[in-house]
Design a protein around this motif. Structure first.
Motif, short mmCIF file in Angstrom:
data_model
loop_
_atom_site.label_atom_id
_atom_site.label_comp_id
_atom_site.label_asym_id
_atom_site.label_seq_id
_atom_site.Cartn_x
_atom_site.Cartn_y
_atom_site.Cartn_z
N ILE A 1 0.76 -1.20 0.04
CA ILE A 1 0.07 -0.08 -0.22
C ILE A 1 0.90 1.60 -0.17
O ILE A 1 1.83 1.40 0.84
N ASP A 2 0.29 2.40 -1.32
CA ASP A 2 1.74 2.78 -1.12
C ASP A 2 0.39 4.54 -0.92
O ASP A 2 -0.27 4.48 -1.53
N PHE A 3 1.21 6.07 -0.10
CA PHE A 3 0.80 6.93 -0.25
C PHE A 3 1.64 8.56 -0.54
O PHE A 3 2.91 7.57 0.18
N SER A 4 1.22 8.56 -1.47
CA SER A 4 2.01 9.78 -1.87
C SER A 4 1.66 11.06 -1.32
O SER A 4 0.04 11.72 -1.86
N GLY A 5 2.15 12.47 -0.86
CA GLY A 5 2.15 13.82 -0.74
C GLY A 5 1.41 13.60 0.53
O GLY A 5 1.23 13.11 1.25
N LYS A 6 1.01 14.84 1.15
CA LYS A 6 0.60 15.82 2.01
C LYS A 6 -1.06 15.08 2.19
O LYS A 6 -1.60 15.42 1.24
N GLN A 7 -0.80 14.06 3.45
CA GLN A 7 -2.31 13.31 3.37
C GLN A 7 -2.34 12.80 4.86
O GLN A 7 -1.33 12.77 5.97
N LEU A 8 -3.54 12.92 5.64
CA LEU A 8 -3.51 12.01 6.39
C LEU A 8 -4.04 10.80 6.68
O LEU A 8 -5.22 10.63 6.00
N VAL A 9 -2.60 9.63 7.11
CA VAL A 9 -2.85 8.46 6.60
C VAL A 9 -3.81 7.91 8.08
O VAL A 9 -3.14 7.55 9.31
N HIS A 10 -4.44 7.07 7.78
CA HIS A 10 -4.95 6.33 9.06
C HIS A 10 -4.63 4.66 8.64
O HIS A 10 -4.92 3.93 7.93
N LEU A 11 -4.03 4.07 9.53
CA LEU A 11 -3.58 2.61 9.67
C LEU A 11 -4.59 1.85 10.33
O LEU A 11 -5.01 2.18 10.75
N PRO A 12 -4.15 0.17 9.88
CA PRO A 12 -5.38 -0.56 9.85
C PRO A 12 -5.15 -0.55 11.45
O PRO A 12 -6.49 -1.07 12.11
N ASP A 13 -3.85 -0.24 12.16
CA ASP A 13 -3.77 -1.25 13.84
C ASP A 13 -4.65 0.50 14.42
O ASP A 13 -4.89 0.34 15.72
N GLY A 14 -5.60 1.46 13.96
CA GLY A 14 -6.02 2.49 14.11
C GLY A 14 -4.89 3.79 14.43
O GLY A 14 -5.50 4.89 14.61
N SER A 15 -3.40 3.91 14.54
CA SER A 15 -2.55 4.80 14.50
C SER A 15 -2.63 5.34 13.50
O SER A 15 -3.06 5.61 11.68
N THR A 16 -1.85 6.94 13.26
CA THR A 16 -2.51 7.56 12.19
C THR A 16 -0.96 8.50 11.69
O THR A 16 -0.02 8.75 12.44
N VAL A 17 -0.42 8.72 10.82
CA VAL A 17 0.38 9.34 9.72
C VAL A 17 0.23 10.61 9.51
O VAL A 17 -0.41 10.40 8.21
N LEU A 18 0.52 11.84 9.13
CA LEU A 18 0.37 12.55 8.53
C LEU A 18 2.01 13.33 7.36
O LEU A 18 3.27 13.19 8.52
N LEU A 19 1.52 12.64 6.60
CA LEU A 19 2.64 13.26 5.71
C LEU A 19 3.19 14.83 5.09
O LEU A 19 1.72 14.54 4.48
N ASN A 20 3.80 14.81 5.23
CA ASN A 20 4.32 16.17 4.57
C ASN A 20 4.38 16.30 3.10
O ASN A 20 4.52 15.25 2.82
N ASP A 21 4.56 17.70 2.15
CA ASP A 21 4.59 17.71 1.33
C ASP A 21 5.81 16.64 0.26
O ASP A 21 6.47 16.85 1.38
N ASN A 22 5.62 15.68 -0.70
CA ASN A 22 7.30 15.36 -1.49
C ASN A 22 7.62 14.04 -0.11
O ASN A 22 8.64 14.23 -0.41
N SER A 23 6.11 13.69 0.07
CA SER A 23 6.60 12.64 1.24
C SER A 23 6.18 11.18 0.61
O SER A 23 4.63 11.47 -0.02
N THR A 24 6.28 10.25 0.82
CA THR A 24 5.65 8.89 0.56
C THR A 24 5.44 7.91 1.85
O THR A 24 6.23 7.96 2.64
N LEU A 25 4.86 6.84 2.09
CA LEU A 25 4.29 5.87 2.80
C LEU A 25 4.03 4.65 2.52
O LEU A 25 2.98 4.34 1.46
N LYS A 26 4.82 3.40 3.20
CA LYS A 26 4.66 2.40 2.44
C LYS A 26 4.69 0.98 3.45
O LYS A 26 4.74 1.09 4.39
N TYR A 27 3.90 0.02 3.36
CA TYR A 27 3.53 -0.75 4.06
C TYR A 27 2.65 -2.46 3.18
O TYR A 27 1.84 -2.13 2.36
#
Length: 346
Positions: A134-160
């Motif tokens: 699963i890939d998230f790119s750019g500024k956004q609030l990401v809700h992970l399956p365990d209930g955790s949250t990740v606030l991505l800054n601009d020009n950033s990516t999160l994968k799991y």
């Protein structure tokens, strides 16, 4: 307009059964962002079964896309909508519609170029089936399956990996910068990979800056404890207002005392209303825009909101989006304070 009526309106649109006036009304409703979840699900289903060309033509998809991305001009400062019913509200802002836009854009590129699509080979299908990232790119609030949250800054990516996440560990990979707020689970450590560097926590809030433009990875703690290291050793365990800075190449590191508020100041440009009641939302909006907001009906405070405003939207834009979904109205008094009126929620 109720969810059911909007769905009927959208289905009629897909069948080209709407008048110009009805089509304009539907586009304006889409622009308000109230039915983002329905639209995302609808477009996802069409893409999944591969019959987009049979359901939505290119002009229709372009029309929806343009309305999602457009910004209404000459917005009135007073929005008057007659409340029809009390309900718990989940709000997706106009910015959240960008994810719908991506789906539509994907549909255009995959299905609108030609009517006949060559069948994929079995080998290709096998490769796709194994891709569980699963890939998230750019500024956004990401809700992970365990209930955790990740606030991505601009020009950033999160994968799991959706298959292995939250099994024995909770592991993600970050490039760029993000603020993590992790649900506590002593049985399943949360691990952030940034190149060779690993940040390991059980439940805490912290910031990681691993931008490509920097030679270092900086881990700063806002709450709890964080362990930073690599596969061979632990660099240190830090607590709130402490930071470990690691060189990406040499893996040399240093630990410093630093203000977490200063490090995470980039978050102040964002307005995150993550499943909170209107009393909390009003407090956050007032603080960000330096304006007094008065609620005329106490029941409005019971309404719950989930919204992310990440593009430095002005106050009127935020109030218009919230009011349109809450079925309320807002106005300014002579002193410049905002008055929020409506039936509210039980």
């Amino acid at each position: 307009m109720s969810q059911k009526k909007f769905e009927e309106l959208f289905e009629s649109y897909l069948q080209n059964n709407l008048s110009d006036a009805e089509q304009q009304q539907m586009m304006e409703i889409i622009q308000q962002g109230a039915y983002d979840d329905f639209l995302k699900g609808k477009i996802h289903d069409m893409l999944k079964v591969g019959n987009v060309t049979d359901v939505m033509d290119k002009k229709q998809s372009d029309d929806v896309l343009n309305y999602i991305l457009s910004q209404p001009q000459n917005e009135p400062k007073v929005v008057d909508l007659n409340p029809k019913r009390r309900r718990k509200v989940v709000l997706q802002s106009l910015f959240a519609a960008a994810s719908i836009a991506l789906l539509i854009a994907l549909g255009n590129s995959l299905f609108f170029k030609q009517e006949t699509v060559l069948p994929a080979t079995p080998k290709l299908l096998e490769v796709v089936a194994k891709n569980t990232l699963i890939d998230f790119s750019g500024k956004q609030l990401v809700h992970l399956p365990d209930g955790s949250t990740v606030l991505l800054n601009d020009n950033s990516t999160l994968k799991y990996d959706q298959d292995s996440f939250d099994s024995k560990t909770r592991e993600v990979t970050l490039t760029g910068e993000a603020f993590f707020d992790i649900k506590h689970n002593p049985q399943k450590p949360f691990i952030v990979h940034t190149g060779k560097i690993q940040t390991r926590v059980l439940g805490t809030a912290f910031n990681i800056n691993a931008k490509n433009s920097s030679d270092n990875v900086e881990v700063t703690v806002a709450r709890g404890k964080v362990q930073v290291g690599d596969t061979e050793k632990i660099y240190g365990v830090i607590i709130p207002n402490q930071q470990i800075k690691v060189n990406k190449t040499t893996l040399n590191y240093q630990q410093n005392t630093i203000s977490a508020a200063v490090v995470t100041e980039w978050k102040s440009n964002y307005l995150i209303l993550d499943d909170i009641n209107m009393a909390e939302a009003v407090s956050l909006i007032s603080q960000k825009y330096k304006v007094q907001i008065l609620i005329s009906n106490e029941k409005i405070k019971n309404c719950r909101i989930t919204a992310s405003f990440l593009n430095e939207e002005d106050l009127d834009h935020v109030l218009k989006v919230i009011s349109s979904v809450l079925e309320t109205e807002y106005r300014y008094n002579k002193a410049g304070a905002v008055i929020l009126d409506g039936k509210g929620c039980e």
